[in-house]
Design a protein around this motif. Sequence first.
Motif, short mmCIF file in Angstrom:
data_model
loop_
_atom_site.label_atom_id
_atom_site.label_comp_id
_atom_site.label_asym_id
_atom_site.label_seq_id
_atom_site.Cartn_x
_atom_site.Cartn_y
_atom_site.Cartn_z
N GLN A 88 -3.24 0.10 -29.43
CA GLN A 88 -4.12 -0.90 -29.86
C GLN A 88 -4.84 -1.87 -28.54
N THR A 89 -5.91 -1.74 -28.65
CA THR A 89 -6.71 -2.58 -27.40
C THR A 89 -7.17 -3.92 -28.10
N ILE A 90 -6.98 -4.80 -27.20
CA ILE A 90 -7.39 -6.35 -27.44
C ILE A 90 -8.39 -6.82 -26.51
N SER A 91 -9.30 -7.23 -26.74
CA SER A 91 -10.31 -8.03 -25.78
C SER A 91 -10.35 -9.47 -26.01
N ILE A 92 -10.33 -9.84 -24.63
CA ILE A 92 -10.42 -11.53 -24.54
C ILE A 92 -11.22 -12.05 -23.92
N HIS A 93 -12.18 -13.03 -24.10
CA HIS A 93 -13.12 -13.76 -23.37
C HIS A 93 -12.63 -15.05 -23.04
N LEU A 94 -12.23 -15.02 -21.71
CA LEU A 94 -11.77 -16.02 -21.01
C LEU A 94 -12.80 -16.99 -20.32
N LYS A 95 -12.99 -18.08 -21.03
CA LYS A 95 -14.00 -18.96 -20.43
C LYS A 95 -13.63 -20.09 -19.31
N ASP A 96 -12.17 -19.95 -19.17
CA ASP A 96 -11.66 -20.82 -18.03
C ASP A 96 -11.00 -20.02 -16.98
N LEU A 97 -11.59 -19.76 -15.95
CA LEU A 97 -11.08 -18.80 -14.94
C LEU A 97 -9.72 -19.65 -14.22
N SER A 98 -9.33 -20.85 -14.20
CA SER A 98 -8.27 -21.54 -13.74
C SER A 98 -7.27 -20.84 -14.44
N LYS A 99 -7.39 -20.25 -15.69
CA LYS A 99 -6.23 -19.74 -16.60
C LYS A 99 -5.87 -18.32 -16.11
N TYR A 100 -6.43 -17.70 -15.37
CA TYR A 100 -6.64 -16.30 -15.31
C TYR A 100 -5.30 -15.52 -14.73
N VAL A 102 -13.33 -13.05 -7.23
CA VAL A 102 -14.27 -12.92 -8.51
C VAL A 102 -15.65 -12.34 -8.00
N GLY A 103 -15.87 -12.63 -6.70
CA GLY A 103 -16.96 -11.89 -5.98
C GLY A 103 -18.30 -12.79 -6.54
N GLU A 104 -19.49 -11.99 -6.68
CA GLU A 104 -20.54 -12.67 -7.08
C GLU A 104 -21.36 -11.79 -7.99
N ILE A 105 -21.97 -12.39 -9.03
CA ILE A 105 -22.91 -11.43 -9.90
C ILE A 105 -24.36 -11.51 -9.11
N GLU A 106 -24.90 -10.33 -9.15
CA GLU A 106 -25.96 -10.28 -8.45
C GLU A 106 -27.35 -9.94 -9.55
N ILE A 107 -28.00 -10.70 -9.39
CA ILE A 107 -29.12 -10.57 -10.59
C ILE A 107 -30.45 -10.19 -9.91
N ILE A 108 -31.13 -8.98 -10.20
CA ILE A 108 -32.23 -8.69 -9.32
C ILE A 108 -33.27 -8.27 -10.34
N SER A 109 -34.34 -8.96 -10.17
CA SER A 109 -35.42 -8.78 -11.06
C SER A 109 -36.73 -8.27 -10.39
N SER A 122 -21.04 -14.82 -16.19
CA SER A 122 -21.39 -16.28 -16.02
C SER A 122 -21.92 -16.77 -17.36
N SER A 123 -21.55 -18.13 -17.73
CA SER A 123 -21.98 -18.55 -18.89
C SER A 123 -23.53 -18.92 -19.23
N LYS A 124 -23.99 -19.15 -17.76
CA LYS A 124 -25.25 -19.31 -17.66
C LYS A 124 -26.19 -18.10 -17.14
N ILE A 125 -25.75 -16.86 -17.55
CA ILE A 125 -26.50 -15.79 -17.12
C ILE A 125 -28.02 -15.63 -17.61
N LYS A 126 -28.16 -16.18 -18.87
CA LYS A 126 -29.68 -16.02 -19.42
C LYS A 126 -30.48 -17.01 -18.53
N GLU A 127 -30.10 -18.12 -18.22
CA GLU A 127 -31.01 -18.89 -17.35
C GLU A 127 -31.02 -18.40 -15.84
N GLU A 180 -16.51 -16.67 -16.22
CA GLU A 180 -15.89 -16.28 -17.35
C GLU A 180 -15.19 -14.92 -16.87
N ALA A 181 -14.54 -14.29 -17.60
CA ALA A 181 -13.92 -13.02 -17.66
C ALA A 181 -13.85 -12.48 -19.08
#
Length: 230
Positions: A106-118, A214-221, A140-145, A40-41
């Motif tokens: 004016q600033t507009i925010s867009i939550h794009l859930k399909d990166l193929s349309k980016y 898009v690179g990678e999201i790095e989650i460090i706990s 990521s749509s599954k970031i919490k998991e 997502e973006a």
Amino acid sequence: MKKVILLLIMVSSSVFAQEVKQVPQISVIGEGKIKVVPDEALISVSVETIAKEVKEAKNQNDVIADKVLKLIKKKGILSSDFQTQRMSLTQNYDYSSKKKNYVANQTISIHLKDLSKYDELMLELVDTGINRIQGVEFKSSKIKEFEKQARKNALIDAKAKANDYVSVLDGQKVGKALLISDNSQTHYPQPMYGGMMKTMAMESDDLPRETLAVGEIEIISTVSVTFILE
């Protein structure tokens, strides 16, 4: 009488101190790291218009914003996934020329859930007349998991480290956790733009291109755990 009471307090404190036994402990730091490819973006775009009259500046801004919103809807993006974040209308005065103008923004925010349309969306947004891509943040749509799994991995790592240390000690083993401190963080990749989005177009349309990294999201706990030694 006062001396007797004071003596009793001192004796009681001494006895209590002797009864308190220090519990053997071990403190370790565990780490759980997960890398995730975004799906997502979050896109933020800005519409700015300048005119001599305040009404003209606002009307021009409204026309472009209307095109942007219609394009977003045309792409099948739900109304809950885009919104106007900020609006402003200010007056600028040039003291040298003694002239003034008005700036509508004016600033507009867009939550794009399909990166193929980016790619297509970004290029068409520029065609509507927007002035700037304020920012793009990949998610990521599954970031919490993934964050939950990273925390589990960090605790497993901490327990393994504690067992490694204690394994060389005679007559001791790792017991229950006494204290857990969490210091987790997530790093999101962000693309860099050298100018307007039209620069994304290749010099030759005949060549294959990859315009999105898009690179990678790095989650460090990271957790600090104190275990009791039994």
